[in-house]
Design a protein around this motif. Structure first.
Motif, PDB file in Angstrom:
ATOM      1  N   LYS A  14     -40.228 -20.833  40.657  1.00  0.00           N
ATOM      2  CA  LYS A  14     -39.597 -22.131  40.407  1.00  0.00           C
ATOM      3  C   LYS A  14     -40.503 -22.972  39.514  1.00  0.00           C
ATOM      4  CE  LYS A  14     -36.859 -25.681  41.015  1.00  0.00           C
ATOM      5  NZ  LYS A  14     -35.437 -25.657  40.608  1.00  0.00           N
ATOM      6  N   ILE A  51     -35.999 -24.100  49.009  1.00  0.00           N
ATOM      7  CA  ILE A  51     -35.220 -22.985  48.447  1.00  0.00           C
ATOM      8  C   ILE A  51     -34.612 -22.168  49.590  1.00  0.00           C
ATOM      9  CG2 ILE A  51     -35.446 -20.769  47.230  1.00  0.00           C
ATOM     10  CD1 ILE A  51     -37.384 -22.216  45.294  1.00  0.00           C
ATOM     11  N   THR A  54     -31.658 -23.620  51.026  1.00  0.00           N
ATOM     12  CA  THR A  54     -30.589 -23.690  50.000  1.00  0.00           C
ATOM     13  C   THR A  54     -30.382 -25.111  49.453  1.00  0.00           C
ATOM     14  OG1 THR A  54     -28.648 -24.031  51.418  1.00  0.00           O
ATOM     15  CG2 THR A  54     -29.370 -21.747  51.118  1.00  0.00           C
ATOM     16  N   GLN A  56     -32.358 -26.302  46.999  1.00  0.00           N
ATOM     17  CA  GLN A  56     -32.560 -26.158  45.558  1.00  0.00           C
ATOM     18  C   GLN A  56     -32.617 -24.663  45.248  1.00  0.00           C
ATOM     19  OE1 GLN A  56     -36.139 -28.422  44.917  1.00  0.00           O
ATOM     20  NE2 GLN A  56     -37.479 -26.694  45.236  1.00  0.00           N
ATOM     21  N   PRO A  58     -33.932 -21.255  43.125  1.00  0.00           N
ATOM     22  CA  PRO A  58     -35.080 -20.773  42.339  1.00  0.00           C
ATOM     23  C   PRO A  58     -34.640 -20.462  40.914  1.00  0.00           C
ATOM     24  CG  PRO A  58     -34.255 -19.010  43.735  1.00  0.00           C
ATOM     25  CD  PRO A  58     -33.409 -20.227  44.032  1.00  0.00           C
TER      26      PRO A  58
END
Ligand code: ADP
Length: 293
Positions: A14, A51, A54, A56, A58
């Motif tokens: 990321k 991440i 969920t 944001q 990757p």
């Protein structure tokens, strides 16, 4: 036969729009129980946690939970996910019981009787039942974090993500919180991120050290500690000797003691006269790993 792994993180990277590379190819396989993700501030722990929750996406990499692709269907993943973020806001004046019930509705627990039963059980489990009529906004730090666990456990998640939960707690509250986490982990994957070595030492059968967006080492804390046997040396020195030792040795830690400094040094042979070889601990593992980087 080894059990099949539950959470698999493969080559996850990321980079934020400002150019910060927060994660650089993370690979981890995490089975049931408590897994400690240890790293200094800025290592990328929260980015990885968000991440996995969920919140944001990757830039690259795969995530599977029980063999199912998380990124392909985040909605399905959220159904068995519980998340305690680093800072979670609460509505002022709303009682613990009301707020938990409300969050239960948001989590999709539509059957009112079952939801009330679950809220009641979670308040008991987190030792907040006696405080259920009080506003969460007025809770102490420790109570608030226990409430955070109660809300994360709504809907009986099989993956629980807990981001820096003990930061700012006093020793007694931290202990209580540890006991609560220790009781949970029997049939859930619990991923605990922390910069506090003691959290991992007390709780986690497996751990990884993260720094600058990379996994530097991974394993059972006891094994990682054993691997340093014979390589940690200690000496109490005068303060004026400290800078020279820092310049010439891998200093793991310095503790002040009665006007002197007690240095712990990593070395394959006695680093200087007067150093004694001491049993390593998990803090040595942490600092030795960060120093090697
Ligand atoms: P940790 O949880 O280990 O302290 P973070 O995941 O919060 O680490 O941060 C990793 C790096 O990414 C840090 O350098 C941080 O400043 C940066 N970072 C985190 N969030 C953002 C964001 N939203 N935008 C830009 N940079 C960010």
């Amino acid at each position: 036969m080894p059990r099949s792994p539950m959470l698999r993180i493969s080559a996850v990277s990321k980079t934020y729009p400002n150019g910060v590379k927060a994660l650089r190819g993370i690979d981890l396989t995490i089975d049931k129980g408590l897994f400690g993700l240890l790293g200094p501030n800025g290592a990328g722990k929260s980015t990885l946690m968000r991440i996995l929750a969920t919140l944001q996406a990757p830039d690259a990499g795969q995530l599977t939970f029980d063999g199912v692709d998380v990124l392909a269907d985040p909605q399905a993943h959220r159904r068995h996910l519980g998340y305690l973020p680093q800072d979670f806001g609460v509505y002022p004046g709303v009682s613990a019981e009301e707020l938990l019930d409300h969050l239960g509705v948001l989590k999709g627990l539509t059957n009112a009787r079952q939801r009330r039963e679950q809220v009641d059980a979670l308040l008991q489990q987190t030792h907040l039942h006696a405080h259920r009529k009080k506003a969460v906004s007025g809770f102490s730090g420790g109570m608030r974090q226990r409430f955070g666990i109660a809300q994360a456990l709504l809907g009986q998640p099989r993956l629980l993500i807990v981001d820096e939960p003990t930061a700012g707690l006093d020793p007694e509250e931290r202990n209580r919180f540890h006991n609560l986490l220790g009781e949970l982990a029997e049939d859930v994957v619990v991923l605990l991120s922390t910069h506090i070595v003691e959290d991992v030492r007390q709780l986690c059968p497996r751990m990884a050290i993260l720094s600058h967006g990379q996994v530097l080492c991974e394993g059972a804390p006891g094994q990682l500690v054993d691997a340093l046997t014979g390589r940690v040396w200690r000496k109490a020195v005068e303060k004026h000797e400290v800078p020279a030792l820092h310049a010439s040795q891998t200093v793991l830690s310095t503790q002040r003691s009665g006007g002197r400094a007690v240095l712990r040094v990593l070395a394959d042979a006695p680093p200087a006269p007067g150093f004694e070889c001491v049993p390593p601990d998990l803090e040595d593992v942490y600092f030795a790993t960060l120093a090697a980087k």
